[in-house]
Design an enzyme around this catalytic site. Structure first.
Site, short mmCIF file in Angstrom:
data_model
loop_
_atom_site.label_atom_id
_atom_site.label_comp_id
_atom_site.label_asym_id
_atom_site.label_seq_id
_atom_site.Cartn_x
_atom_site.Cartn_y
_atom_site.Cartn_z
N PHE A 283 0.77 -1.16 0.01
CA PHE A 283 0.12 -0.15 0.06
C PHE A 283 0.77 1.28 0.06
CE2 PHE A 283 -3.25 -2.84 2.33
CZ PHE A 283 -3.87 -3.17 0.84
N HIS B 72 -1.01 -1.48 7.48
CA HIS B 72 -1.42 -0.27 6.69
C HIS B 72 -3.01 -0.49 6.65
CE1 HIS B 72 -0.09 2.68 3.45
NE2 HIS B 72 -1.21 2.77 3.73
N LEU B 73 -3.58 0.44 7.16
CA LEU B 73 -4.96 0.61 7.14
C LEU B 73 -5.68 0.67 5.75
CD1 LEU B 73 -7.48 1.26 9.49
CD2 LEU B 73 -6.91 3.51 8.30
N HIS B 74 -6.66 -0.24 5.70
CA HIS B 74 -7.51 -0.24 4.40
C HIS B 74 -8.88 -0.21 4.46
CE1 HIS B 74 -5.63 -4.09 4.80
NE2 HIS B 74 -6.63 -4.51 4.22
N GLN B 75 -9.82 0.33 3.92
CA GLN B 75 -11.23 0.10 3.83
C GLN B 75 -11.63 -0.67 2.79
OE1 GLN B 75 -13.59 1.20 6.03
NE2 GLN B 75 -15.53 1.18 4.58
#
Length: 185
Positions: free
Chosen positions: A46, A139-142
């Site tokens: 990401f 790593h944040l992900h929506q």
């Protein structure tokens, strides 16, 4: 009696079942491109994606603080992820501006998917941490997953596979063309 000749049988003894082969899934199962630690940078897919072209990275749209990218291992056609550029693991660590942009891009993604693919509904969500199912926990992900009536059938249950009717590059091109502002790249 099977009409498969023993020399043609490269996948084992014929047993009356048809096989749906999805060898591309081995990359996901084997952890290809999955970071080995929580460090930011080119080791994180990401973090790496925004450094590439939109077509190569399957980026649909770029904002100031976050971007929208197709999932390489989608649950359904059009499965998007909204990711902040900043390498951050926890939703509570996002700035107010990042929260606002992730939310706005998620809403826009839903509208574009409705226009392009006419889904009947959506699954939205963030998996926070390895134990919660996050494939890339650092790593944040929506996730924005379009859903259609009857899209879950025997394939994921019995065949442990998904049938996707379109190549990811073609899906990216259709979604990027329908995005309200021209994507960069």
């Amino acid at each position: 009696m099977s009409d498969i000749e023993p020399a043609d049988d490269l996948a084992g003894v014929p047993d009356g079942f048809e096989r749906l082969w999805t060898p591309h899934r081995m990359a996901y199962i084997g952890g290809q491109d999955k970071p080995t630690d929580g460090e930011a940078g080119l080791g994180c897919p990401f973090c790496r994606a925004p450094t590439r072209t939109d077509e190569d990275a399957l980026i649909v749209a770029r904002g100031e603080l976050a971007f929208v990218v197709l999932n390489l291992y989608p649950y359904n056609s059009g499965h998007l992820m909204v990711c902040p550029y900043r390498h951050v693991a926890d939703y509570t660590d996002l700035t107010e501006a990042e929260v606002a942009e992730v939310a706005a891009l998620t809403r826009t993604a839903m509208g574009v998917l409705r226009e392009v693919s006419s889904p009947h509904g959506f699954n939205l969500g963030m998996n926070q941490g390895d134990v919660a199912g996050a494939g890339i926990a650092h790593h944040l992900h929506q996730h924005v997953v379009p859903r259609w009536g009857g899209d879950s059938n025997f394939l994921p249950i019995v065949g442990r596979s998904r049938a996707l009717p379109e190549l990811l590059g073609d899906t990216r091109a259709r979604l990027a063309a329908a995005w309200p502002t021209a994507p960069k790249g």
